[in-house]
Scaffold this motif. Structure first.
Motif, PDB file in Angstrom:
ATOM      1  N   THR A  32       3.876 -10.571   6.982  1.00  0.00           N
ATOM      2  CA  THR A  32       5.190  -9.912   6.953  1.00  0.00           C
ATOM      3  C   THR A  32       5.462  -9.197   5.636  1.00  0.00           C
ATOM      4  OG1 THR A  32       6.212 -11.973   6.184  1.00  0.00           O
ATOM      5  CG2 THR A  32       6.176 -11.579   8.553  1.00  0.00           C
ATOM      6  N   ALA A  33       4.722  -9.558   4.583  1.00  0.00           N
ATOM      7  CA  ALA A  33       4.926  -8.875   3.299  1.00  0.00           C
ATOM      8  C   ALA A  33       4.475  -7.433   3.355  1.00  0.00           C
ATOM      9  CB  ALA A  33       4.170  -9.610   2.191  1.00  0.00           C
ATOM     10  N   PHE A  34       3.665  -7.067   4.354  1.00  0.00           N
ATOM     11  CA  PHE A  34       3.132  -5.702   4.424  1.00  0.00           C
ATOM     12  C   PHE A  34       3.703  -4.931   5.611  1.00  0.00           C
ATOM     13  CE2 PHE A  34      -0.006  -8.384   2.308  1.00  0.00           C
ATOM     14  CZ  PHE A  34      -0.198  -7.673   1.133  1.00  0.00           C
ATOM     15  N   ASN A  35       4.735  -5.468   6.256  1.00  0.00           N
ATOM     16  CA  ASN A  35       5.417  -4.757   7.333  1.00  0.00           C
ATOM     17  C   ASN A  35       6.664  -4.098   6.763  1.00  0.00           C
ATOM     18  OD1 ASN A  35       6.332  -3.770   9.727  1.00  0.00           O
ATOM     19  ND2 ASN A  35       6.636  -5.751  10.714  1.00  0.00           N
ATOM     20  N   LEU A 245      10.607 -11.660  -0.318  1.00  0.00           N
ATOM     21  CA  LEU A 245      10.262 -13.069  -0.490  1.00  0.00           C
ATOM     22  C   LEU A 245       8.847 -13.336   0.013  1.00  0.00           C
ATOM     23  CD1 LEU A 245      13.616 -14.731   0.602  1.00  0.00           C
ATOM     24  CD2 LEU A 245      12.845 -14.101  -1.683  1.00  0.00           C
ATOM     25  N   SER A 246       8.436 -12.624   1.065  1.00  0.00           N
ATOM     26  CA  SER A 246       7.054 -12.744   1.532  1.00  0.00           C
ATOM     27  C   SER A 246       6.093 -12.197   0.474  1.00  0.00           C
ATOM     28  CB  SER A 246       6.881 -11.989   2.847  1.00  0.00           C
ATOM     29  OG  SER A 246       7.756 -12.484   3.835  1.00  0.00           O
ATOM     30  N   ALA A 247       6.498 -11.119  -0.195  1.00  0.00           N
ATOM     31  CA  ALA A 247       5.668 -10.587  -1.279  1.00  0.00           C
ATOM     32  C   ALA A 247       5.522 -11.613  -2.401  1.00  0.00           C
ATOM     33  CB  ALA A 247       6.281  -9.293  -1.815  1.00  0.00           C
ATOM     34  N   LEU A 248       6.602 -12.332  -2.684  1.00  0.00           N
ATOM     35  CA  LEU A 248       6.521 -13.401  -3.682  1.00  0.00           C
ATOM     36  C   LEU A 248       5.533 -14.484  -3.240  1.00  0.00           C
ATOM     37  CD1 LEU A 248       7.550 -14.893  -6.199  1.00  0.00           C
ATOM     38  CD2 LEU A 248       9.392 -15.825  -4.768  1.00  0.00           C
ATOM     39  N   ALA A 249       5.550 -14.828  -1.956  1.00  0.00           N
ATOM     40  CA  ALA A 249       4.609 -15.831  -1.451  1.00  0.00           C
ATOM     41  C   ALA A 249       3.171 -15.346  -1.593  1.00  0.00           C
ATOM     42  CB  ALA A 249       4.928 -16.134   0.010  1.00  0.00           C
ATOM     43  N   VAL A 250       2.937 -14.055  -1.354  1.00  0.00           N
ATOM     44  CA  VAL A 250       1.582 -13.510  -1.507  1.00  0.00           C
ATOM     45  C   VAL A 250       1.099 -13.663  -2.955  1.00  0.00           C
ATOM     46  CG1 VAL A 250       0.220 -11.392  -1.410  1.00  0.00           C
ATOM     47  CG2 VAL A 250       1.824 -11.921   0.418  1.00  0.00           C
ATOM     48  N   ILE A 251       1.978 -13.370  -3.901  1.00  0.00           N
ATOM     49  CA  ILE A 251       1.601 -13.485  -5.322  1.00  0.00           C
ATOM     50  C   ILE A 251       1.293 -14.937  -5.678  1.00  0.00           C
ATOM     51  CG2 ILE A 251       2.454 -13.196  -7.667  1.00  0.00           C
ATOM     52  CD1 ILE A 251       4.077 -10.805  -6.668  1.00  0.00           C
ATOM     53  N   ILE A 252       2.141 -15.862  -5.228  1.00  0.00           N
ATOM     54  CA  ILE A 252       1.924 -17.275  -5.543  1.00  0.00           C
ATOM     55  C   ILE A 252       0.635 -17.781  -4.912  1.00  0.00           C
ATOM     56  CG2 ILE A 252       2.845 -19.593  -5.205  1.00  0.00           C
ATOM     57  CD1 ILE A 252       5.638 -18.408  -5.449  1.00  0.00           C
ATOM     58  N   LEU A 304     -10.246  -9.054 -11.916  1.00  0.00           N
ATOM     59  CA  LEU A 304     -10.555  -7.635 -11.710  1.00  0.00           C
ATOM     60  C   LEU A 304     -10.395  -7.250 -10.241  1.00  0.00           C
ATOM     61  CD1 LEU A 304     -13.676  -7.158 -14.028  1.00  0.00           C
ATOM     62  CD2 LEU A 304     -11.322  -6.358 -14.404  1.00  0.00           C
ATOM     63  N   LEU A 305     -10.817  -8.138  -9.341  1.00  0.00           N
ATOM     64  CA  LEU A 305     -10.650  -7.870  -7.914  1.00  0.00           C
ATOM     65  C   LEU A 305      -9.171  -7.773  -7.546  1.00  0.00           C
ATOM     66  CD1 LEU A 305     -11.916  -7.566  -5.111  1.00  0.00           C
ATOM     67  CD2 LEU A 305     -11.897 -10.069  -4.910  1.00  0.00           C
ATOM     68  N   ALA A 306      -8.366  -8.702  -8.074  1.00  0.00           N
ATOM     69  CA  ALA A 306      -6.923  -8.656  -7.799  1.00  0.00           C
ATOM     70  C   ALA A 306      -6.293  -7.399  -8.388  1.00  0.00           C
ATOM     71  CB  ALA A 306      -6.254  -9.912  -8.367  1.00  0.00           C
ATOM     72  N   ALA A 307      -6.717  -7.021  -9.606  1.00  0.00           N
ATOM     73  CA  ALA A 307      -6.180  -5.801 -10.218  1.00  0.00           C
ATOM     74  C   ALA A 307      -6.555  -4.571  -9.398  1.00  0.00           C
ATOM     75  CB  ALA A 307      -6.704  -5.679 -11.648  1.00  0.00           C
ATOM     76  N   GLY A 308      -7.784  -4.552  -8.855  1.00  0.00           N
ATOM     77  CA  GLY A 308      -8.194  -3.430  -8.013  1.00  0.00           C
ATOM     78  C   GLY A 308      -7.354  -3.335  -6.742  1.00  0.00           C
ATOM     79  N   LEU A 309      -7.060  -4.480  -6.129  1.00  0.00           N
ATOM     80  CA  LEU A 309      -6.224  -4.476  -4.928  1.00  0.00           C
ATOM     81  C   LEU A 309      -4.808  -4.012  -5.247  1.00  0.00           C
ATOM     82  CD1 LEU A 309      -7.394  -7.819  -3.246  1.00  0.00           C
ATOM     83  CD2 LEU A 309      -7.952  -5.481  -2.546  1.00  0.00           C
ATOM     84  N   VAL A 310      -4.279  -4.452  -6.395  1.00  0.00           N
ATOM     85  CA  VAL A 310      -2.928  -4.020  -6.783  1.00  0.00           C
ATOM     86  C   VAL A 310      -2.903  -2.516  -7.034  1.00  0.00           C
ATOM     87  CG1 VAL A 310      -1.172  -4.218  -8.580  1.00  0.00           C
ATOM     88  CG2 VAL A 310      -2.281  -6.270  -7.697  1.00  0.00           C
TER      89      VAL A 310
END
Length: 380
Positions: A32-35, A245-252, A304-310
């Motif tokens: 849901t964070a990407f909808n 809030l779903s985006a926050l869950a993704v980060i955590i 680095l992988l996470a930074a690339g995705l961001v």
């Protein structure tokens, strides 16, 4: 376990339901964070977007609460770990009878509800401030200061339990031997006890930091006019949820996975070094693979992988898709309104006095024009 579940479809179905129960809500929240829908949901799917991460970062109240929570967490670690260590050392040095009584006293804050600890912290420090004649601008009425002290009162007991578990495996004869060989108590503590307690110190620091960061029951009373991340998040949920809030869950979840994988790499490396297998391992013979399997190398690759995705997600533009979805919603809304107008019955003829007086209003114009002017004749 196999005797009760069997090896066939029942065991597979039970396992599937078990893991769906554990990870289903997390998976749904991540999706849901990407909808682009304004409400957290999977269906109907609208547009793939990363805008909710920007919404989360732009929330000044949450970000200010996050900074305050980190500061309070560091303070609680600095206060709770030494207190917990002192309590564990005291319990390991005294007799059995006094140990039981002191253990009951030190462990009591864990058993007290958080709301009671929060209110008692306010009452105690407020009374102390009045007794000392200190004004409201002092630290006695500072929410961050009170929260730090209120959390440390019971989080220190968590740290003490970790140190007690570690000290049960400590050989006290090592300290006695060091003292017999001329070491001072301070030297014996620094060179023998502290290295032995190093894993427990790391575990206690991590646990106390998490306990402080997620605490709500005590913090909601002691933080006063300020906000921690938890209290700000609870306030936001109370007024309605959105996919930020779903985006926050993704980060955590992402940070947790990175930390777990780095920790697993550290554990496996320590096990290999302990058994001496790296000398015969091809993985450690190659300098590149040896660097990649090092915990620091694993952490670097994952970051680095996470930074690339961001970075890739920040380049995604969903504005055109969102505009098309909005246009489709408006067209559907107009279509439904038109259907409602066509299916509505024709208006009934007016039978009130308003029609007789020539005024289309059902009140006959009693409240319009000069009807309320002093001396005017009421309309029948």
């Amino acid at each position: 376990m196999r005797r009760f579940t069997g090896d066939g479809a029942f065991a597979a179905g039970f396992s599937l339901l078990f893991f769906a129960f554990l990870f289903g809500p997390l998976i749904i929240m991540v999706i849901t964070a990407f909808n682009s829908s304004a409400f957290p949901r999977i269906t109907p799917w609208e547009c793939f977007t990363t805008d909710w991460f920007s919404v989360l970062i732009d929330n000044q109240r949450l970000m200010a609460g996050l900074v305050i929570s980190i500061g309070i967490g560091i303070g609680v670690v600095a206060l709770s770990v030494p207190i917990g260590l002192a309590g564990a050392l005291a319990l390991s040095e005294i007799g059995p009878r006094l140990r039981s009584a002191l253990y009951a006293v030190l462990i009591t804050p864990i058993l007290i509800p958080g709301v009671v600890l929060g209110i008692s912290t306010l009452v105690f420090w407020g009374g102390l401030a009045r007794m000392l004649g200190v004004g409201y601008g002092s630290g006695f009425y500072n929410g961050i200061f009170l929260t730090l002290l209120g959390q440390a009162t019971f989080i220190s007991a968590y740290a003490m339990l970790i140190f007690m578990a570690r000290l049960q495996r400590f050989d006290a004869t090592l300290t006695e031997a060091a003292l017999d060989l001329g070491a001072t108590p301070g030297q014996a503590f620094r060179r023998i006890m502290l290295p032995f307690l190093k894993p427990a110190i790391g575990s206690a620091a991590f646990l106390t930091l998490l306990a402080s960061f997620e605490n709500y029951n005590t913090t909601v009373f002691t933080i006063l006019s300020d906000n921690t991340f938890t209290t700000a998040l609870a306030s936001k949920v109370r007024h309605g949820t959105d996919p930020s809030l779903s985006a926050l869950a993704v980060i955590i979840i992402g940070l947790t996975l990175i930390g777990a994988m780095v920790h697993e790499a550290y554990i496996r490396r320590q096990e290999l070094l302990r058994t001496g297998r790296p000398r015969i391992s091809r993985l450690y013979a190659n300098p590149v693979t040896r660097a990649l399997t090092h915990p620091a190398g694993v952490a670097t690759v994952l970051v680095l992988l996470a930074a690339g995705l961001v970075w890739q997600g920040s380049r995604h533009d969903s504005a055109a898709c969102i505009a098309d979805i909005a246009a489709e919603k408006r067209a559907l809304q107009e279509k439904l309104l038109e259907q409602q107008r066509q299916s509505a019955p024709p208006p009934a003829p007016a039978t009130s006095g308003g029609a007789a007086s020539g005024n289309p209003s059902p009140f006959g114009g009693a409240f319009g024009g000069d009807a309320l002017r002093p001396g005017a004749t009421p309309t029948r």
